[in-house]
Write a protein that holds these residues in place. Structure first.
Motif, PDB file in Angstrom:
ATOM      1  N   GLN A  37       0.836  -1.203   0.000  1.00 33.78           N
ATOM      2  CA  GLN A  37       0.000   0.000   0.000  1.00 33.78           C
ATOM      3  C   GLN A  37       0.871   1.255   0.000  1.00 33.78           C
ATOM      4  O   GLN A  37       0.551   2.236  -0.677  1.00 33.78           O
ATOM      5  CB  GLN A  37      -0.945  -0.003   1.193  1.00 33.78           C
ATOM      6  N   ARG A  38       1.968   1.230   0.747  1.00 27.67           N
ATOM      7  CA  ARG A  38       2.885   2.381   0.757  1.00 27.67           C
ATOM      8  C   ARG A  38       3.535   2.560  -0.613  1.00 27.67           C
ATOM      9  O   ARG A  38       3.681   3.679  -1.105  1.00 27.67           O
ATOM     10  CB  ARG A  38       3.950   2.203   1.838  1.00 27.67           C
ATOM     11  N   ILE A  39       3.935   1.454  -1.246  1.00 22.73           N
ATOM     12  CA  ILE A  39       4.547   1.530  -2.572  1.00 22.73           C
ATOM     13  C   ILE A  39       3.542   2.090  -3.577  1.00 22.73           C
ATOM     14  O   ILE A  39       3.869   2.964  -4.380  1.00 22.73           O
ATOM     15  CB  ILE A  39       5.065   0.146  -3.013  1.00 22.73           C
ATOM     16  N   PHE A  40       2.296   1.591  -3.537  1.00 26.66           N
ATOM     17  CA  PHE A  40       1.267   2.080  -4.461  1.00 26.66           C
ATOM     18  C   PHE A  40       0.991   3.564  -4.242  1.00 26.66           C
ATOM     19  O   PHE A  40       0.782   4.313  -5.200  1.00 26.66           O
ATOM     20  CB  PHE A  40      -0.019   1.287  -4.309  1.00 26.66           C
ATOM     21  N   ALA A  41       0.987   4.007  -2.994  1.00 30.17           N
ATOM     22  CA  ALA A  41       0.737   5.421  -2.699  1.00 30.17           C
ATOM     23  C   ALA A  41       1.872   6.286  -3.245  1.00 30.17           C
ATOM     24  O   ALA A  41       1.626   7.346  -3.845  1.00 30.17           O
ATOM     25  CB  ALA A  41       0.586   5.632  -1.195  1.00 30.17           C
ATOM     26  N   ARG A  42       3.117   5.844  -3.055  1.00 31.49           N
ATOM     27  CA  ARG A  42       4.268   6.583  -3.608  1.00 31.49           C
ATOM     28  C   ARG A  42       4.185   6.656  -5.120  1.00 31.49           C
ATOM     29  O   ARG A  42       4.443   7.693  -5.743  1.00 31.49           O
ATOM     30  CB  ARG A  42       5.578   5.880  -3.221  1.00 31.49           C
ATOM     31  N   ASP A  43       3.831   5.533  -5.732  1.00 36.45           N
ATOM     32  CA  ASP A  43       3.749   5.453  -7.184  1.00 36.45           C
ATOM     33  C   ASP A  43       2.649   6.368  -7.721  1.00 36.45           C
ATOM     34  O   ASP A  43       2.853   7.092  -8.697  1.00 36.45           O
ATOM     35  CB  ASP A  43       3.486   4.002  -7.578  1.00 36.45           C
ATOM     36  N   ALA A  44       1.495   6.366  -7.073  1.00 41.43           N
ATOM     37  CA  ALA A  44       0.383   7.210  -7.520  1.00 41.43           C
ATOM     38  C   ALA A  44       0.717   8.691  -7.379  1.00 41.43           C
ATOM     39  O   ALA A  44       0.409   9.492  -8.272  1.00 41.43           O
ATOM     40  CB  ALA A  44      -0.880   6.876  -6.729  1.00 41.43           C
ATOM     41  N   ALA A  45       1.369   9.058  -6.286  1.00 43.79           N
ATOM     42  CA  ALA A  45       1.743  10.465  -6.083  1.00 43.79           C
ATOM     43  C   ALA A  45       2.765  10.901  -7.124  1.00 43.79           C
ATOM     44  O   ALA A  45       2.664  11.997  -7.689  1.00 43.79           O
ATOM     45  CB  ALA A  45       2.298  10.654  -4.673  1.00 43.79           C
TER      46      ALA A  45
END
Length: 160
Positions: A37-45
């Motif tokens: 979830q942290r990786i996906f959030a970084r990627d989306a930002a």
């Protein structure tokens, strides 16, 4: 405040140490899920902050996914915001675990979709988050039509 976080951390360690192995597996899965979830959030930002640029010429790319998603993409096209590789190279497809590690995928892919992006299609160029350092990716800001999907290649599932 420091004391509270110390005791919360200590309590978490005790809970994991005392729980049976079945519950420990659930705790490991929960930690892995939070990490993704942290990786996906970084990627989306990062994707949201990257400006889209039109392609100067058509480009052939791949998308690693499940067989079910590959068939759905072949029928309906690829929705905007989906990740693809930055290009292609000759040779046989990688094993599912190699593709997962290289491109930072959450699970082993089952198929590789070959996509021909047309000249002028707006895309974002970035590096893969959670994968091998220096590997690039492309994110489309518009839906990729289904006629741009050229081929679906199943990946070798005979590995352990």
């Amino acid at each position: 405040m420091r004391r509270r976080t110390f005791f919360a951390g200590l309590a978490a360690i005790i809970v994991v140490a005392v729980t049976p192995s079945a519950h420990a597996g659930n705790a490991k899965r929960a930690l892995a899920r939070r990490a993704w979830q942290r990786i996906f959030a970084r990627d989306a930002a990062r994707d949201a902050a990257t400006p889209a640029k039109p392609l100067k010429r058509s480009r052939r790319v791949w998308r690693y996914t499940t067989k079910r998603d590959a068939e759905n993409t072949k029928r309906h096209g690829l929705p905007k915001g989906r990740h693809m590789t930055s290009g292609t190279s000759p040779g046989r497809p990688p094993s599912p675990s190699t593709a997962r590690d290289k491109y930072g995928l959450p699970r082993k892919p089952e198929a590789r979709i070959t996509i021909e992006l047309p000249k002028g299609h707006p895309v974002r160029h970035n590096k893969v988050v959670g994968g091998k350092p220096g590997v690039g990716e492309i994110t489309s800001v518009r839906r990729v039509p289904n006629h741009a999907i050229k081929k679906i290649t199943p990946l070798n599932a005979l590995e352990p």
